[in-house]
Design an enzyme around this catalytic site. Structure first.
Site, PDB file in Angstrom:
ATOM      1  CB  ALA A   1       3.888   4.685   3.337  1.00 29.53           C
ATOM      2  CB  VAL A   2      -0.043   4.411   7.839  1.00 30.45           C
ATOM      3  CG1 VAL A   2      -1.556   4.348   8.010  1.00 30.45           C
ATOM      4  CG2 VAL A   2       0.566   3.031   8.052  1.00 30.45           C
ATOM      5  CB  ILE A   3      -0.840   8.539   3.696  1.00 27.65           C
ATOM      6  CG1 ILE A   3       0.642   8.216   3.408  1.00 27.65           C
ATOM      7  CG2 ILE A   3      -1.145  10.013   3.394  1.00 27.65           C
ATOM      8  CD1 ILE A   3       1.061   8.349   1.965  1.00 27.65           C
TER       9      ILE A   3
ATOM     10  CG  PHE B   1      -4.093  -4.354   9.636  1.00 25.15           C
ATOM     11  CD1 PHE B   1      -4.409  -3.595  10.760  1.00 25.15           C
ATOM     12  CD2 PHE B   1      -4.654  -5.618   9.518  1.00 25.15           C
ATOM     13  CE1 PHE B   1      -5.247  -4.090  11.746  1.00 25.15           C
ATOM     14  CE2 PHE B   1      -5.498  -6.121  10.498  1.00 25.15           C
ATOM     15  CZ  PHE B   1      -5.791  -5.355  11.625  1.00 25.15           C
ATOM     16  CD  GLU B   2      -2.687  -6.866   5.729  1.00 27.24           C
ATOM     17  OE1 GLU B   2      -2.195  -5.838   5.210  1.00 27.24           O
ATOM     18  OE2 GLU B   2      -3.886  -6.955   6.061  1.00 27.24           O
TER      19      GLU B   2
ATOM     20  CG  HIS C   1      -8.814   2.547   7.173  1.00 30.24           C
ATOM     21  ND1 HIS C   1      -9.529   1.415   7.441  1.00 30.24           N
ATOM     22  CD2 HIS C   1      -7.773   2.148   6.397  1.00 30.24           C
ATOM     23  CE1 HIS C   1      -8.969   0.384   6.849  1.00 30.24           C
ATOM     24  NE2 HIS C   1      -7.893   0.795   6.213  1.00 30.24           N
TER      25      HIS C   1
ATOM     26  CB  THR D   1     -12.364   7.300   7.543  1.00 34.84           C
ATOM     27  OG1 THR D   1     -11.286   6.439   7.141  1.00 34.84           O
ATOM     28  CG2 THR D   1     -13.219   7.633   6.342  1.00 34.84           C
TER      29      THR D   1
ATOM     30  NE  ARG E   1       8.479  13.180   8.419  1.00 39.16           N
ATOM     31  CZ  ARG E   1       8.123  14.391   8.003  1.00 39.16           C
ATOM     32  NH1 ARG E   1       7.782  14.595   6.731  1.00 39.16           N
ATOM     33  NH2 ARG E   1       8.134  15.422   8.832  1.00 39.16           N
TER      34      ARG E   1
ATOM     35  CG  PHE F   1      -2.160   0.725   1.152  1.00 40.52           C
ATOM     36  CD1 PHE F   1      -3.362   0.055   0.945  1.00 40.52           C
ATOM     37  CD2 PHE F   1      -2.184   2.106   1.265  1.00 40.52           C
ATOM     38  CE1 PHE F   1      -4.565   0.745   0.850  1.00 40.52           C
ATOM     39  CE2 PHE F   1      -3.377   2.801   1.170  1.00 40.52           C
ATOM     40  CZ  PHE F   1      -4.570   2.119   0.966  1.00 40.52           C
TER      41      PHE F   1
HETATM   42  N1  INI Z   1      -2.226   0.318   4.464  1.00 44.84           N
HETATM   43  C1  INI Z   1      -1.075   1.029   4.453  1.00 44.84           C
HETATM   44  O1  INI Z   1       0.014   0.446   4.462  1.00 44.84           O
HETATM   45  N2  INI Z   1      -1.125   2.390   4.422  1.00 44.84           N
HETATM   46  C2  INI Z   1      -2.301   3.081   4.415  1.00 44.84           C
HETATM   47  O2  INI Z   1      -2.258   4.333   4.376  1.00 44.84           O
HETATM   48  C3  INI Z   1      -3.511   2.353   4.430  1.00 44.84           C
HETATM   49  N3  INI Z   1      -4.773   3.049   4.398  1.00 44.84           N
HETATM   50  O3  INI Z   1      -4.783   4.274   4.560  1.00 44.84           O
HETATM   51  O4  INI Z   1      -5.794   2.443   4.245  1.00 44.84           O
HETATM   52  C4  INI Z   1      -3.436   0.938   4.445  1.00 44.84           C
HETATM   53  N4  INI Z   1      -4.557   0.191   4.436  1.00 44.84           N
HETATM   54  C5  INI Z   1      -4.539  -1.232   4.152  1.00 44.84           C
HETATM   55  C6  INI Z   1      -4.243  -2.081   5.376  1.00 44.84           C
HETATM   56  O5  INI Z   1      -2.901  -1.984   5.755  1.00 44.84           O
HETATM   57  C7  INI Z   1      -4.539  -3.567   5.097  1.00 44.84           C
HETATM   58  O6  INI Z   1      -3.706  -4.029   4.064  1.00 44.84           O
HETATM   59  C8  INI Z   1      -5.989  -3.810   4.683  1.00 44.84           C
HETATM   60  O7  INI Z   1      -6.888  -3.227   5.614  1.00 44.84           O
HETATM   61  C9  INI Z   1      -6.264  -5.342   4.621  1.00 44.84           C
HETATM   62  O8  INI Z   1      -6.105  -5.942   5.911  1.00 44.84           O
END
Ligand code: INI
Length: 167
Positions: free
Chosen positions: A84-86, A61-62, A92, A90, A131, A26
């Site tokens: 990278a979580v952006i 998340f994984e 999420h 929401t 970054r 992601f």
């Molecule tokens: N996963 C990320 O690595 N970065 C994100 O910004 C993100 N957003 O924003 O949704 C994201 N979502 C997916 C998540 O990590 C899982 O792969 C998905 O929910 C399946 O379990």
């Protein structure tokens, strides 16, 4: 000068180390750059390419699950998680970032193998890009350096289950 009983300080010599990298696909525009930075650091610190393993997971998340498998395999002295979580509109973001961080910490505490948090958590893609190898350095590079340092520090520190020394 004070003379301590022991002082431990991990070196940045990566020769002989086996390192696994868990990467989130992601936002791979960012995570590919984090991986480049991490590989650059590992090579500069003497880690052999043949001792580096890379796995791609769907998202941040994984990453803890992938890190857990690497850490329990006995095949690696350190694991680096790159993601990278952006922030979106929401909640999420909070769930993904929070569970990723908590999971990674849990894996390293449960296994005793250093698992480094090279996961960006930013409000915008611009902040993430900064970054990931532009004006604010490369978090992947920093994470790989931390992994090499922690692997050596853990190698030096007293082993779990050792005898308490009488005082
Ligand atoms: N996963 C990320 O690595 N970065 C994100 O910004 C993100 N957003 O924003 O949704 C994201 N979502 C997916 C998540 O990590 C899982 O792969 C998905 O929910 C399946 O379990």
């Amino acid at each position: 000068m004070t003379s301590f009983r022991s002082t431990y300080d991990g070196s940045l010599d990566g020769s002989g180390l086996r390192v696994a990298l868990a990467c989130g696909r992601f936002n791979d525009l960012i995570t590919e750059r984090l991986l480049s930075g991490a590989l650059d650091a590992l090579r500069r610190l003497g880690v052999d390419d043949q001792s580096i393993t890379v796995a791609w997971a769907p998202g941040a998340f994984e990453l803890p699950l992938v890190a857990q498998r690497f850490a329990t395999s006995g095949d690696f002295e350190a694991v680096v998680c790159l993601g990278a979580v952006i922030r979106g509109a929401t909640a999420h973001f909070d769930h993904v970032a929070g569970q990723c961080a908590a999971g990674i910490q849990r894996v390293q505490l449960d296994t005793g193998v250093p698992v480094v948090f090279g996961v960006l958590t930013t409000d915008t893609i611009e902040q993430a890009l900064e970054r990931a190898g532009t004006k604010a350095g490369n978090k992947g590079f920093e994470a790989a350096v931390a992994a090499v340092e922690m692997a050596d520090l853990l190698r030096q520190l007293p082993k779990t289950g050792g005898q308490e020394v009488e005082r």
